[in-house]
Design a protein around this motif. Structure first.
Motif, PDB file in Angstrom:
ATOM      1  N   ALA A 151      91.382  17.919 -51.044  1.00  0.00           N
ATOM      2  CA  ALA A 151      91.773  16.605 -51.696  1.00  0.00           C
ATOM      3  C   ALA A 151      93.325  16.722 -52.215  1.00  0.00           C
ATOM      4  O   ALA A 151      93.714  17.927 -52.151  1.00  0.00           O
ATOM      5  CB  ALA A 151      90.943  16.286 -53.137  1.00  0.00           C
ATOM      6  N   ARG A 168      82.101   6.048 -51.370  1.00  0.00           N
ATOM      7  CA  ARG A 168      82.749   4.895 -52.035  1.00  0.00           C
ATOM      8  C   ARG A 168      84.201   5.148 -52.569  1.00  0.00           C
ATOM      9  O   ARG A 168      84.890   4.599 -53.251  1.00  0.00           O
ATOM     10  CB  ARG A 168      82.006   4.575 -53.224  1.00  0.00           C
ATOM     11  N   TRP A 169      84.779   6.350 -52.174  1.00  0.00           N
ATOM     12  CA  TRP A 169      86.078   6.803 -52.464  1.00  0.00           C
ATOM     13  C   TRP A 169      87.017   6.131 -51.846  1.00  0.00           C
ATOM     14  O   TRP A 169      86.864   5.686 -50.610  1.00  0.00           O
ATOM     15  CB  TRP A 169      86.343   8.339 -52.150  1.00  0.00           C
ATOM     16  N   SER A 196      89.942   7.752 -48.904  1.00  0.00           N
ATOM     17  CA  SER A 196      89.607   8.842 -48.098  1.00  0.00           C
ATOM     18  C   SER A 196      88.094   9.173 -48.173  1.00  0.00           C
ATOM     19  O   SER A 196      87.348   9.999 -48.850  1.00  0.00           O
ATOM     20  CB  SER A 196      90.261  10.055 -48.349  1.00  0.00           C
ATOM     21  N   PRO A 197      87.095   7.900 -47.678  1.00  0.00           N
ATOM     22  CA  PRO A 197      85.925   8.187 -47.873  1.00  0.00           C
ATOM     23  C   PRO A 197      84.911   9.295 -47.356  1.00  0.00           C
ATOM     24  O   PRO A 197      85.460   9.671 -46.133  1.00  0.00           O
ATOM     25  CB  PRO A 197      85.289   6.863 -47.253  1.00  0.00           C
ATOM     26  N   ASP A 198      84.241  10.086 -47.924  1.00  0.00           N
ATOM     27  CA  ASP A 198      83.642  11.227 -47.479  1.00  0.00           C
ATOM     28  C   ASP A 198      81.881  10.557 -47.586  1.00  0.00           C
ATOM     29  O   ASP A 198      81.323  11.030 -48.333  1.00  0.00           O
ATOM     30  CB  ASP A 198      83.758  12.295 -48.454  1.00  0.00           C
ATOM     31  N   SER A 250      85.679  22.652 -55.414  1.00  0.00           N
ATOM     32  CA  SER A 250      84.889  21.576 -54.878  1.00  0.00           C
ATOM     33  C   SER A 250      83.666  21.784 -55.798  1.00  0.00           C
ATOM     34  O   SER A 250      83.180  22.776 -56.259  1.00  0.00           O
ATOM     35  CB  SER A 250      84.613  21.884 -53.504  1.00  0.00           C
ATOM     36  N   TYR A 278      84.035  12.588 -42.921  1.00  0.00           N
ATOM     37  CA  TYR A 278      84.996  12.601 -44.034  1.00  0.00           C
ATOM     38  C   TYR A 278      86.160  12.011 -43.357  1.00  0.00           C
ATOM     39  O   TYR A 278      86.619  12.716 -42.274  1.00  0.00           O
ATOM     40  CB  TYR A 278      84.821  13.949 -44.729  1.00  0.00           C
ATOM     41  N   HIS A 294      78.907  13.347 -48.583  1.00  0.00           N
ATOM     42  CA  HIS A 294      79.150  13.751 -49.513  1.00  0.00           C
ATOM     43  C   HIS A 294      78.278  13.068 -50.702  1.00  0.00           C
ATOM     44  O   HIS A 294      78.725  12.016 -51.185  1.00  0.00           O
ATOM     45  CB  HIS A 294      80.594  13.960 -50.078  1.00  0.00           C
ATOM     46  N   GLY A 326      80.367   9.789 -52.012  1.00  0.00           N
ATOM     47  CA  GLY A 326      81.688  10.001 -51.460  1.00  0.00           C
ATOM     48  C   GLY A 326      82.165   8.969 -50.409  1.00  0.00           C
ATOM     49  O   GLY A 326      83.292   8.806 -50.394  1.00  0.00           O
ATOM     50  N   GLY A 374      79.947  12.646 -58.843  1.00  0.00           N
ATOM     51  CA  GLY A 374      80.633  11.564 -57.771  1.00  0.00           C
ATOM     52  C   GLY A 374      82.010  12.148 -57.457  1.00  0.00           C
ATOM     53  O   GLY A 374      82.668  11.224 -56.399  1.00  0.00           O
ATOM     54  N   ARG A 375      82.421  13.519 -57.371  1.00  0.00           N
ATOM     55  CA  ARG A 375      83.443  13.883 -57.045  1.00  0.00           C
ATOM     56  C   ARG A 375      83.253  15.080 -55.904  1.00  0.00           C
ATOM     57  O   ARG A 375      82.142  15.747 -55.806  1.00  0.00           O
ATOM     58  CB  ARG A 375      84.446  14.559 -57.990  1.00  0.00           C
TER      59      ARG A 375
END
Length: 157
Positions: free
Chosen positions: A73, A142-143, A146-148, A80, A97, A151, A140, A156-157
């Motif tokens: 990130a 929903r990020w 940079s959707p993952d 992580s 990712y 994950h 991830g 949620g991180r």
């Protein structure tokens, strides 16, 4: 932990995940739900089988959890959630990712279009995303920026 999962061949397979003891119940609940609906998983091996390489594990389309590594990130360096055994990556190729123009793993380029839903994919409202949401885990996919898609984690991180 040892888990039984359904492979892309439709057969049952034995797999292993290394997770934090505090999330064992959540992970069992999720993978029981996935097994019941025959959600396909390519393989499930501890990261040690890939000599600790997240890139090798991702390229092998491996579903995994614990990996003592830093977060991928921007911003300050941090561990992580995988380093705590409180995150699971599922079907990395089908759920890549996206970091800028980079797709991790590269074979995941075939799955960047999330509207073209195929077996093993994590999609909004889909069985995989719902199974993790039911135990309170974030996705991830929903990020912003940079959707993952592979994950899932407790925070949620």
């Amino acid at each position: 932990m040892r888990l039984t999962y359904v492979g892309f061949d439709g057969k049952s397979h034995a797999g292993q995940l290394v997770v934090n003891a505090t999330v064992v119940r959540d992970v069992v609940t999720v993978f029981q739900a996935l097994y019941r609906v025959r959600f396909p998983i390519r393989r499930m091996r501890p990261i040690d089988a890939f000599h600790g390489s997240d890139d090798r594990s991702a390229a092998a389309d491996n579903t995994s959890s614990f990996n003592c590594r830093r977060a991928v990130a921007t911003g300050p360096t941090s561990w992580s959630m995988h380093a705590y055994g409180k995150a699971v990556d599922v079907n990395d190729v089908e759920n890549p990712y996206l970091v800028g123009t980079r797709v991790i793993p590269p074979a995941g380029k075939a799955f960047v279009n999330r509207a073209d839903v195929r077996p093993g994919m994590a999609v909004e409202g889909g069985v995989l995303v719902r199974a993790f949401a039911r135990v309170g885990w974030g996705w991830g996919g929903r990020w912003a920026g940079s959707p993952d898609y592979q994950h899932f984690s407790t925070n949620g991180r």
